[in-house]
Design an enzyme around this catalytic site. Structure first.
Site, short mmCIF file in Angstrom:
data_model
loop_
_atom_site.label_atom_id
_atom_site.label_comp_id
_atom_site.label_asym_id
_atom_site.label_seq_id
_atom_site.Cartn_x
_atom_site.Cartn_y
_atom_site.Cartn_z
N ASN A 88 0.98 -1.53 -0.05
CA ASN A 88 -0.12 0.02 -0.03
C ASN A 88 0.86 1.20 0.02
O ASN A 88 2.14 1.14 -0.18
CB ASN A 88 -0.80 -0.05 1.25
CG ASN A 88 -2.31 0.66 0.93
OD1 ASN A 88 -2.25 1.64 0.25
ND2 ASN A 88 -3.46 -0.18 1.10
N ASP A 96 19.94 -0.29 1.83
CA ASP A 96 21.51 -0.29 1.59
C ASP A 96 22.12 -1.80 1.53
O ASP A 96 22.95 -1.92 0.89
CB ASP A 96 22.05 0.40 2.72
CG ASP A 96 21.55 2.00 3.11
OD1 ASP A 96 22.02 2.80 2.40
OD2 ASP A 96 20.69 2.29 3.89
N HIS A 118 22.46 3.36 13.03
CA HIS A 118 23.54 4.28 13.29
C HIS A 118 23.89 3.81 14.92
O HIS A 118 23.33 3.63 15.64
CB HIS A 118 23.17 5.63 13.26
CG HIS A 118 22.74 6.13 11.69
ND1 HIS A 118 23.40 6.14 10.61
CD2 HIS A 118 21.21 6.16 11.18
CE1 HIS A 118 22.68 6.49 9.70
NE2 HIS A 118 21.53 6.17 10.11
N SER A 145 -0.43 -1.47 9.30
CA SER A 145 0.11 -0.07 9.01
C SER A 145 0.93 0.51 9.96
O SER A 145 0.94 0.41 11.05
CB SER A 145 -1.40 0.90 9.02
OG SER A 145 -2.11 0.66 8.18
N ALA A 163 -0.37 -3.20 13.55
CA ALA A 163 -0.30 -1.81 13.36
C ALA A 163 0.63 -0.98 14.23
O ALA A 163 0.70 -1.43 15.60
CB ALA A 163 -1.48 -1.14 13.08
N ARG A 183 6.21 -8.09 20.17
CA ARG A 183 6.47 -9.47 20.72
C ARG A 183 5.39 -10.24 20.18
O ARG A 183 4.31 -9.97 19.98
CB ARG A 183 6.54 -9.21 22.36
CG ARG A 183 7.41 -8.29 22.63
CD ARG A 183 7.29 -8.32 24.16
NE ARG A 183 8.39 -7.37 24.77
CZ ARG A 183 9.74 -7.95 24.88
NH1 ARG A 183 10.12 -8.88 24.49
NH2 ARG A 183 10.64 -6.87 25.59
N ARG A 186 0.47 -15.05 20.03
CA ARG A 186 -0.17 -16.09 20.08
C ARG A 186 0.00 -16.63 18.94
O ARG A 186 0.58 -15.88 17.99
CB ARG A 186 -1.70 -15.89 20.30
CG ARG A 186 -2.48 -15.24 19.09
CD ARG A 186 -4.03 -15.52 19.27
NE ARG A 186 -4.58 -14.74 18.34
CZ ARG A 186 -5.06 -15.42 17.08
NH1 ARG A 186 -4.66 -16.48 16.81
NH2 ARG A 186 -5.72 -14.82 16.18
#
Length: 233
Positions: A88, A96, A118, A145, A163, A183, A186
């Site tokens: 989307n 990189d 970084h 999203s 999301a 994390r 289930r």
């Protein structure tokens, strides 16, 4: 820069060690910025042109690919996408090094896949000092999203990333995972075959924003026990 020096820098990048903008400048010809700009400004009706641009931009791209503009990429040439991909709007590839996406993957709006970070100490960030590690997204994964996938992460087959998640560690196959940090909540089981189906009161999921969104609880959520947790929208 000599060829030997270029190979030394590439070897350091491959090991996930720190390198600088100046050291990596020889890779600039592999950036596909002009083609990405052109793709993002190509009318939806020009499907053949869009397809040819995707082939030119990415390291490899499968069949039946849908990528809604705009999208952004550091290189583009380090991205490899399988068949039946749906991406989307506002998908960002910080590629990189390699980003490898399997077949049947769906990615919702405003997701970032970044292979690069970084150093913490500011002195090591001189000349844009950075490190890069590949990302792998296996087949049938769905990413919600505004999720961010960080360097070195592998997301296993069939998993769902909620999301707004920040995925800093690899996620095993066939699991639902969300949060900051992301994390596992289930496993995905055969019980989920009955979800989002007429006549069933089951575990509703959020939408990828794709072309075949189904009706359900507003905003998308997952029911765990008696609670409903916002998930993938």
């Amino acid at each position: 820069m000599t060829r030997a020096h270029e190979e030394e820098v590439l070897a350091r990048i491959a090991k996930g060690l720190v390198y600088t903008e100046s050291e990596a400048a020889f890779q600039a010809p592999r950036r596909r910025t002009e083609q990405i700009f052109e793709y993002n400004h190509t009318p939806p009706s020009e499907t053949e042109k869009r397809r040819s641009l995707l082939v030119a931009i990415f390291g490899s791209v499968g069949e039946r690919t849908v990528l809604l503009p705009p999208f952004h990429a550091a290189f583009g040439s380090n991205v490899h996408i399988g068949d039946d991909f749906f991406g989307n709007v506002n998908l960002t590839f910080v590629d990189d090094v390699d980003i490898r996406i399997g077949d049947g993957v769906m990615i919702a709006p405003s997701v970032t896949l970044t292979t690069t970070g970084h150093p913490v100490h500011p002195s090591r960030r001189a000349d844009f000092g950075r490190f890069s590690e590949p990302i792998v997204i296996e087949d049938k994964v769905w990413i919600g999203s505004n999720a961010v996938v960080l360097p070195g992460v592998r997301i296993g087959y069939g998993s769902v990333i909620g999301a707004g998640s920040v995925v800093s560690r690899s996620i095993p196959p066939m699991t639902v995972a969300f949060g900051t940090p992301c994390r596992v909540v289930r496993p995905i089981t055969d019980e989920d075959l009955a979800t989002r189906t007429a006549g069933h009161e089951a575990v509703p999921f959020g939408s990828s924003g794709g072309p075949e969104e189904e009706a359900g609880e507003p905003g998308g959520s997952v029911r765990i026990g008696r609670s409903v947790v916002r998930e993938c929208r």
